[in-house]
Design a protein around this motif. Structure first.
Motif: not given
Length: 252
Positions: A153-159, A177-180
């Motif tokens: 499990v990888l935790f990040v803010h945006a992706g 990052i969002r849409h990609e």
């Protein structure tokens, strides 16, 4: 492998304390005092008590609580302003600035006792901020990690940038990052737990789990417990299983 996680806080100390109370209740029910609690970033902006949020998390970590606090894009915006109000985050839209009402930087400075920070000359506001905001708070936000890996499990803010090795991910992508990322349905090699993109409630997509349930806009602050790749939403009534749509439909 058990891990707790909390979504985007955005200056809501009361919601953060309530989320930790839910985690404490779950710990007591299962007898686990060691599993870490991961906060996926965006401690500040929009809400009424960013200062209180930072102090709460700093104090908890200093006392040895097993907490991980990740950096969000709003946390970086705050530190950039404090260093140089003319500096711009490379991922921020050209027509916005941290003190713009849409971003909520003014609310953050107000939590430090400043008056109408979004409505006065920038140079004066910055000079006052240097006096009002403890340097330790800025240093704390600046030094926050951008990711936390626990088992698969990888935790990040945006992706993450799909297809790019974790060691080669940029801070810009991890925070913005969002849409990609959001539109990519492939397995990333780990379940990605993130926030950043506000939804009415937390949602499990199979390859990723979005914990941003819109606390910044009057919504709740989500706390979950993750065991392997299984996820439960923590509520006053206890655990509520949070499955991907296909899996949830099959269980009905």
């Amino acid at each position: 492998m058990r891990t707790y996680a909390i979504g985007d806080i955005h200056g809501h100390l009361d919601l953060l304390q309530a989320a930790h109370a839910l985690i404490a209740a779950d710990r007591a029910a299962i007898g686990d005092a060691e599993a870490p609690v991961v906060h996926v970033g965006d401690l500040v902006d929009r809400g009424p008590d960013s200062r209180g949020v930072i102090e709460f998390l700093m104090q908890g970590q200093s006392l040895g609580a097993p907490w991980v606090v990740l950096k969000g894009n709003h946390d970086r915006l705050f530190t950039l302003f404090m260093a140089d109000p003319g500096d711009r985050d490379p991922r921020l839209r050209a027509d916005l600035a941290w003190l713009h009402p849409r971003l909520g930087g003014g609310a953050t400075l107000s939590s430090y006792g400043m008056h109408a920070p979004s409505d006065r000359p920038l140079a004066r506001v910055h000079a006052e901020a240097l006096e009002a905001v403890p340097a330790a708070h800025v240093d704390y936000l600046r030094s926050l990690p951008t990711w936390f890996l626990r088992d698969d499990v990888l935790f990040v803010h945006a992706g993450v940038r799909p297809g790019v090795d974790l060691r080669e991910q940029t801070e810009d992508d991890l925070l913005w990052i969002r849409h990609e990322f959001l539109e990519d349905t492939r397995d990333h090699g780990a379940l990605i737990v993130h926030g950043h993109t506000a939804l009415p409630e937390a949602r499990h997509y199979g390859n990723r789990l979005n914990l941003d349930s819109s606390a910044a806009y009057g919504g709740p602050l989500t706390a979950v417990v993750i065991e392997g790749r299984e996820v439960w939403h923590l509520t006053e009534a206890g655990r509520a299983r949070l499955d991907p749509p296909q899996q949830a439909a099959a269980a009905e």
